[in-house]
Design a protein around this motif. Structure first.
Motif, PDB file in Angstrom:
ATOM      1  N   ARG A   1       0.839  -1.201   0.038  1.00  0.00           N
ATOM      2  CA  ARG A   1      -0.082   0.094   0.152  1.00  0.00           C
ATOM      3  C   ARG A   1       0.760   1.392  -0.157  1.00  0.00           C
ATOM      4  O   ARG A   1       0.371   2.197  -0.628  1.00  0.00           O
ATOM      5  CB  ARG A   1      -0.954  -0.107   1.210  1.00  0.00           C
ATOM      6  CG  ARG A   1      -2.174  -1.074   1.258  1.00  0.00           C
ATOM      7  CD  ARG A   1      -2.804  -1.063   2.581  1.00  0.00           C
ATOM      8  NE  ARG A   1      -3.991  -1.973   2.282  1.00  0.00           N
ATOM      9  CZ  ARG A   1      -4.653  -2.237   3.174  1.00  0.00           C
ATOM     10  NH1 ARG A   1      -4.731  -1.716   4.274  1.00  0.00           N
ATOM     11  NH2 ARG A   1      -5.722  -3.025   3.222  1.00  0.00           N
ATOM     12  N   PHE A   2       1.773   1.236   0.783  1.00  0.00           N
ATOM     13  CA  PHE A   2       2.807   2.402   0.817  1.00  0.00           C
ATOM     14  C   PHE A   2       3.312   2.789  -0.552  1.00  0.00           C
ATOM     15  O   PHE A   2       3.644   3.765  -0.974  1.00  0.00           O
ATOM     16  CB  PHE A   2       4.110   2.102   1.816  1.00  0.00           C
ATOM     17  CG  PHE A   2       5.008   3.155   1.812  1.00  0.00           C
ATOM     18  CD1 PHE A   2       5.053   4.334   2.277  1.00  0.00           C
ATOM     19  CD2 PHE A   2       6.215   2.908   1.145  1.00  0.00           C
ATOM     20  CE1 PHE A   2       5.936   5.423   2.454  1.00  0.00           C
ATOM     21  CE2 PHE A   2       7.563   3.768   1.237  1.00  0.00           C
ATOM     22  CZ  PHE A   2       7.080   4.880   1.835  1.00  0.00           C
ATOM     23  N   LYS A   3       3.843   1.342  -1.111  1.00  0.00           N
ATOM     24  CA  LYS A   3       4.346   1.486  -2.523  1.00  0.00           C
ATOM     25  C   LYS A   3       3.297   2.344  -3.381  1.00  0.00           C
ATOM     26  O   LYS A   3       3.600   3.026  -4.427  1.00  0.00           O
ATOM     27  CB  LYS A   3       4.852   0.195  -3.050  1.00  0.00           C
ATOM     28  CG  LYS A   3       6.387  -0.045  -2.462  1.00  0.00           C
ATOM     29  CD  LYS A   3       6.497  -1.496  -2.701  1.00  0.00           C
ATOM     30  CE  LYS A   3       7.187  -1.579  -4.351  1.00  0.00           C
ATOM     31  NZ  LYS A   3       7.593  -2.997  -4.681  1.00  0.00           N
ATOM     32  N   GLU A   4       2.251   1.847  -3.370  1.00  0.00           N
ATOM     33  CA  GLU A   4       1.123   2.166  -4.297  1.00  0.00           C
ATOM     34  C   GLU A   4       0.755   3.652  -4.099  1.00  0.00           C
ATOM     35  O   GLU A   4       0.759   4.489  -5.134  1.00  0.00           O
ATOM     36  CB  GLU A   4       0.040   1.611  -3.929  1.00  0.00           C
ATOM     37  CG  GLU A   4      -0.192  -0.012  -4.510  1.00  0.00           C
ATOM     38  CD  GLU A   4      -1.561  -0.604  -4.341  1.00  0.00           C
ATOM     39  OE1 GLU A   4      -2.406  -0.155  -3.521  1.00  0.00           O
ATOM     40  OE2 GLU A   4      -1.506  -1.990  -4.795  1.00  0.00           O
ATOM     41  N   GLU A   5       0.977   4.334  -2.913  1.00  0.00           N
ATOM     42  CA  GLU A   5       0.518   5.522  -2.548  1.00  0.00           C
ATOM     43  C   GLU A   5       1.942   6.311  -3.136  1.00  0.00           C
ATOM     44  O   GLU A   5       1.660   7.459  -3.876  1.00  0.00           O
ATOM     45  CB  GLU A   5       0.403   5.876  -1.173  1.00  0.00           C
ATOM     46  CG  GLU A   5      -0.604   5.164  -0.350  1.00  0.00           C
ATOM     47  CD  GLU A   5      -1.870   6.140  -0.875  1.00  0.00           C
ATOM     48  OE1 GLU A   5      -1.984   7.150  -1.154  1.00  0.00           O
ATOM     49  OE2 GLU A   5      -2.997   5.367  -1.162  1.00  0.00           O
ATOM     50  N   ARG A   6       2.960   5.782  -3.175  1.00  0.00           N
ATOM     51  CA  ARG A   6       4.178   6.599  -3.525  1.00  0.00           C
ATOM     52  C   ARG A   6       4.199   6.862  -5.038  1.00  0.00           C
ATOM     53  O   ARG A   6       4.320   7.745  -5.529  1.00  0.00           O
ATOM     54  CB  ARG A   6       5.616   5.897  -3.357  1.00  0.00           C
ATOM     55  CG  ARG A   6       5.910   6.034  -1.876  1.00  0.00           C
ATOM     56  CD  ARG A   6       6.304   7.225  -1.561  1.00  0.00           C
ATOM     57  NE  ARG A   6       7.451   7.952  -2.221  1.00  0.00           N
ATOM     58  CZ  ARG A   6       8.707   7.670  -1.829  1.00  0.00           C
ATOM     59  NH1 ARG A   6       9.039   7.146  -0.677  1.00  0.00           N
ATOM     60  NH2 ARG A   6       9.943   7.960  -2.706  1.00  0.00           N
TER      61      ARG A   6
END
Length: 285
Positions: A261-266
């Motif tokens: 999820r963090f990577k998607e937000e980035r």
């Protein structure tokens, strides 16, 4: 399943025997009893090393009361009450046994310092088996694990069995907390408890260095007692807050999901579209 269990126990016994054969004897070092802080306060020898064990007694008694007070911790599995009861008995006994040892540190009293700790360590392993592997196997393992802990203390001239009883849970519990699906929520408290225990062991090893760095105010061993007492504190908070986890997702899976999820937000932030507008400029006649 029964055959697999027998294989697991057999493998563990064989590994223990091989380890005892191939490794040298570890004798008790007499210098171990020479702690940095020898100060007396209020007529108490080695006062801070003695008094700093008091939190164990408080947390142990409080935990015992809450275990048996109207099912405050909401135990839902057979054997849990027995496992946690033994754990809190061990914690309370650490407060008494370690204080008794530090009043006059020597080999004879060291037994009463280490015995309660082995009770706490081995009961924690049984609790983990109950919660994350098999209820009945975990319940039946309480007595054998406690016996193994007691026997490790009897090998006083050889610290290898005691070292195994002490350090195996330090490795096994964090790994099991991360990899195995939990029965309850708030599994991260296990890792906080493990982190404080690791910090306590570092402080114990750096006893004299910490005493010198603090200008003889507090020693590493005193801080070790206070940090180690945070282990049952975190576990008690966990027991009070946790609920049955219907999804039973391991911490490792939760961390992976959070990372994705963090990577998607980035990626969303990096992929912001920019729009351009054309501006026409008319020449003045």
């Amino acid at each position: 399943m029964r055959k697999r269990t027998l294989w697991a126990w057999g493998t563990a016994i064989v590994c223990f025997v091989v380890l005892m054969i191939v490794t040298p004897v570890i004798p008790q070092d007499e210098a171990y009893h020479d702690f940095a802080d020898h100060r007396d306060f209020f007529g108490i020898p080695n006062a801070l090393n003695v008094i700093s064990n008091f939190p164990f007694l408080v947390v142990g008694i409080a935990g015992l009361i809450l275990c048996h007070y109207k099912n405050y911790f909401r135990f839902s599995l057979p054997g849990e009450l027995w496992g946690w009861t033994v754990f809190y008995i061990g914690v309370a006994a650490v407060g008494i046994g370690s204080s008794y040892y530090h009043l006059h540190p020597d080999d004879a009293r060291l037994v009463w310092d280490r015995l309660p700790m082995t009770i706490a360590f081995t009961s924690i392993i049984a609790i983990f088996i109950i919660e994350r592997v098999d209820v009945w196997k975990g319940t039946l393992s309480i007595a054998p694990l406690l016996l193994a802990g007691v026997l490790s203390i009897l090998f006083f001239d050889d610290l290898r069995p005691y070292a195994i009883i002490q350090f195996v849970p330090c490795i096994a519990i964090p790994l099991m907390a991360i990899l195995l699906p939990p029965m309850y929520t708030h599994s991260s408290y296990w890792l906080w408890a493990a982190a404080f225990y690791l910090l306590a062991k570092i402080e114990e090893a750096e006893d004299k260095q910490i005493y010198n760095l603090t200008h003889n105010i507090v020693s590493g061993h005193t801080l070790k007692h206070l940090c180690a007492a945070m282990v049952p504190v975190f576990l008690t908070i966990m027991l009070a807050k946790r609920e049955i986890d219907e999804e039973r997702v391991s911490l490792l899976v939760i961390w992976k999901i959070s990372w994705y999820r963090f990577k998607e937000e980035r990626n969303k932030q990096d992929g912001i579209d920019c729009t351009y507008t054309s501006v026409s400029v008319e020449e003045e006649s």
